[in-house]
Design a protein around this motif. Structure first.
Motif, short mmCIF file in Angstrom:
data_model
loop_
_atom_site.label_atom_id
_atom_site.label_comp_id
_atom_site.label_asym_id
_atom_site.label_seq_id
_atom_site.Cartn_x
_atom_site.Cartn_y
_atom_site.Cartn_z
N SER A 223 0.82 -1.22 0.00
CA SER A 223 0.00 0.00 0.00
C SER A 223 0.85 1.27 0.00
O SER A 223 0.54 2.24 -0.70
N ILE A 224 1.95 1.28 0.79
CA ILE A 224 2.74 2.52 0.89
C ILE A 224 3.57 2.78 -0.36
O ILE A 224 4.11 3.88 -0.50
N VAL A 228 1.55 6.92 1.57
CA VAL A 228 1.07 6.60 2.92
C VAL A 228 -0.33 7.17 3.10
O VAL A 228 -0.56 8.36 2.90
N ILE A 232 -3.28 3.57 7.12
CA ILE A 232 -2.07 2.86 7.54
C ILE A 232 -1.57 3.43 8.87
O ILE A 232 -1.09 2.68 9.73
#
Length: 273
Positions: A223-224, A228, A232
């Motif tokens: 995902s990052i 970000v 998260i």
């Protein structure tokens, strides 16, 4: 009680700031109302609510939790057995080789461990998934448990165990009734260490997970790469809280065990007097 000097106070402050300031910033921004993680727009718990509706993160968290609980439990059993043999067996043929093989994963690069396990699973025809992650995490976390339990067994008073044997206990009963309760804080600490290592592992899991199972670190890393998100930050805050609760719980259990042991020793001294 002596007070700390200004130099010691400053050193401690800088040290703790270096360690925990990034985590404090992460926790603060997990309550940020803005979608931009670096722009503060007021306090909000919105991202925690959206996190609970994100099925991809929840599925990854469930897989991670299953792997961490099972692998840390197996690693604790195997690591305790290995530590017991290393400490109690004395000198025997191949002891140096056996010790080196137990502790080798401590210094082995994770990439090498992950790649070797991947080749092993492919070689024996085992499909990658939750089972292979559990086997991999058990392999590298078992040595950490062995180190923690060994340090406690070395300082253990063997006369207590020998007294149980003289009173008719079998070796297994003496271990279960005398040795295990005394070394329990070290065993619990080893389990928590293995659990945390499994929860945090990214490199080895990326080699052994396969397409059918995704752990939380792999999901967060994927995902990052796109940036970000506040979700998260919220997820990381929850993980920090879980680890903190585990550490505090283990400390309380260890302290309670120590106080009980001291009380038993004082009672034994009073009985002898």
């Amino acid at each position: 009680m002596r007070r700390l000097s200004w130099f010691n106070t400053t050193s401690l402050t800088l040290g703790f700031a270096f360690l925990y300031l990034p985590m404090v910033i992460l926790v603060v921004y997990s309550f940020n109302a803005s979608q931009l993680v670096t722009v503060w727009a007021g306090f909000s718990t919105r991202w925690y609510g959206e996190l609970l509706q994100n099925e991809a993160f929840l599925d990854a968290a469930w897989v991670t939790l299953q792997v961490a609980v099972v692998s840390s439990t197996i690693a604790t059993v195997l690591g305790t057995m290995a530590a017991y043999v290393l400490v109690r067996a004395g000198r025997f043929w191949g002891r140096t080789l056996f010790s080196g093989m137990i502790y080798a994963p401590l210094v082995m690069p994770e990439v090498i461990t992950g790649l070797s396990l991947l080749l092993l699973f492919i070689g024996i025809g085992l499909d990658r998934g939750v089972l292979t992650i559990i086997l991999a995490h058990t392999t590298f976390s078992m040595c950490f448990v062995s180190v923690v339990v060994s340090s406690r067994l070395i300082s253990f008073d063997r006369s207590l165990e020998e007294a149980a044997l003289d009173l008719g206990c079998s070796p297994f009963s003496a271990f279960r009734l005398v040795t295990l309760p005394i070394i329990a804080p070290a065993v619990i600490s080893g389990w928590l260490l293995a659990f945390t290592l499994s929860l945090d592992d990214l490199v080895i899991a990326s080699f052994t997970a396969g397409p059918s199972a995704t752990t939380l670190p792999i999901k967060i890393w994927s995902s990052i790469r796109l940036g970000v998100s506040p979700e998260i930050n919220a997820l990381s805050t929850i993980l920090i809280a879980l680890v903190a609760v585990g550490v505090i719980g283990a400390s309380l259990i260890s302290k309670r065990q120590l106080l009980r042991q001291e009380a038993d020793e004082k009672a034994a001294v009073r009985a002898e007097a």
